[in-house]
Design a protein around this motif. Sequence first.
Motif, mmCIF file in Angstrom:
data_model
loop_
_atom_site.group_PDB
_atom_site.id
_atom_site.type_symbol
_atom_site.label_atom_id
_atom_site.label_comp_id
_atom_site.label_asym_id
_atom_site.label_seq_id
_atom_site.Cartn_x
_atom_site.Cartn_y
_atom_site.Cartn_z
ATOM 1 N N LEU A 28 -35.037 57.919 46.794
ATOM 2 C CA LEU A 28 -35.510 58.143 48.165
ATOM 3 C C LEU A 28 -37.034 58.132 48.224
ATOM 4 O O LEU A 28 -37.639 57.515 49.116
ATOM 5 N N ASN A 29 -37.653 58.801 47.284
ATOM 6 C CA ASN A 29 -39.114 58.859 47.271
ATOM 7 C C ASN A 29 -39.740 57.510 46.921
ATOM 8 O O ASN A 29 -40.820 57.173 47.420
ATOM 9 N N ASP A 30 -39.067 56.740 46.081
ATOM 10 C CA ASP A 30 -39.565 55.389 45.797
ATOM 11 C C ASP A 30 -39.528 54.530 47.060
ATOM 12 O O ASP A 30 -40.458 53.760 47.329
ATOM 13 N N GLY A 31 -38.456 54.660 47.839
ATOM 14 C CA GLY A 31 -38.373 53.924 49.097
ATOM 15 C C GLY A 31 -39.456 54.349 50.069
ATOM 16 O O GLY A 31 -40.069 53.519 50.750
ATOM 17 N N LEU A 32 -39.722 55.653 50.124
ATOM 18 C CA LEU A 32 -40.785 56.156 51.001
ATOM 19 C C LEU A 32 -42.152 55.634 50.554
ATOM 20 O O LEU A 32 -43.007 55.304 51.389
ATOM 21 N N LYS A 33 -42.343 55.561 49.256
ATOM 22 C CA LYS A 33 -43.612 55.030 48.745
ATOM 23 C C LYS A 33 -43.771 53.562 49.135
ATOM 24 O O LYS A 33 -44.856 53.124 49.531
ATOM 25 N N ARG A 34 -42.690 52.779 49.000
ATOM 26 C CA ARG A 34 -42.738 51.368 49.399
ATOM 27 C C ARG A 34 -43.097 51.231 50.880
ATOM 28 O O ARG A 34 -43.718 50.257 51.293
ATOM 29 N N THR A 276 -34.297 52.451 47.257
ATOM 30 C CA THR A 276 -35.669 52.122 46.870
ATOM 31 C C THR A 276 -36.267 50.991 47.710
ATOM 32 O O THR A 276 -37.453 50.694 47.588
ATOM 33 N N ASP A 277 -35.469 50.370 48.560
ATOM 34 C CA ASP A 277 -35.989 49.270 49.384
ATOM 35 C C ASP A 277 -36.947 49.805 50.460
ATOM 36 O O ASP A 277 -36.748 50.896 51.014
ATOM 37 N N ARG A 278 -37.952 49.020 50.749
ATOM 38 C CA ARG A 278 -38.959 49.427 51.742
ATOM 39 C C ARG A 278 -38.341 49.708 53.108
ATOM 40 O O ARG A 278 -38.747 50.654 53.807
ATOM 41 N N LEU A 279 -37.369 48.905 53.515
ATOM 42 C CA LEU A 279 -36.773 49.096 54.843
ATOM 43 C C LEU A 279 -36.028 50.420 54.934
ATOM 44 O O LEU A 279 -36.020 51.062 55.993
ATOM 45 N N CYS A 280 -35.405 50.820 53.833
ATOM 46 C CA CYS A 280 -34.749 52.131 53.811
ATOM 47 C C CYS A 280 -35.805 53.230 53.928
ATOM 48 O O CYS A 280 -35.659 54.165 54.719
#
Length: 289
Positions: A28-34, A276-280
């Motif tokens: 979740l945090n990786d996606g938020l970072k993206r 981890t996807d940016r859109l998520c």
Amino acid sequence: MARVVAVHGIGKQLLGERTLLQQWLPALNDGLKRAQAPDRLGDADVAMAFYGDLFRPQGEFLAVGDPPYTAADVTEGFEVELLLAWWSAAAASDPAVVPPGADTLVSTPRSVQAALRALSGSRFWAGVALRAMIFDLKQVHAYLTDPSLRAQALARVAEHIGEDTRVVVAHSLGSVIAYEALCARPGHQVRALVTLGSPLGIPNLILHRLQPAPVQLGEQPLGVWPGGQRLVWTNLADDGDVVALVKDLRPSFGPHVRCARVDNGSHAHDATAYLTDRLCGQAIKDGLA
């Protein structure tokens, strides 16, 4: 209550809340970072609505793991139809999968064996044991046909959704449970529903069995909107995700569903690949803003 409620998918009966959160929170945090979100989620921000144990067979001495299912245990009707639909979807996205012919689309023991054999050689089901594949079928079937189990699973999700909850992120079968839980809670304050690899749009097998039932508009059923006007629903699907047979949910739930295709590589249905996807990350970021 947690600001973000996570709802896992099928096949997690041997795990638990804390185990899944160890996988989901970093993703979740990786996606938020993206998505260039300024903040990250902490342990207190995310709750895992765990229902997997409802499908776990009662422990017995000398028995380990899933029931030893075989092709003969795939029941006529729903399970055969969903299995054949998975086969068709796998063949459409994976050149290595021989597509079903007209004769094998008829519900017979032979068609079940052919479907299982074809799926076991696909990228999507690589490394998945036959009995686990059948157990996944039976989890979806059980949720939709067993009122007691359905009520228990819905309660697991509903108990985590409070006044502070702003985002619900749900994967696979969990998206069906999350959708129904939000529909059953009018006036909730959730601003973002994010569904990943969702089977919600599959006609007859899933869509027509939802609670509340879709509204029939001519030949096209329209699912009830799971919240108020402020709710933003984002649905992400990988082209190779066999579980998400219908990638675009707008015909089934209205034009306000934001639908997008993502690329999860060889992990088409994996929850962490979606997270981890940016859109998520963007959908979650917007819901928390």
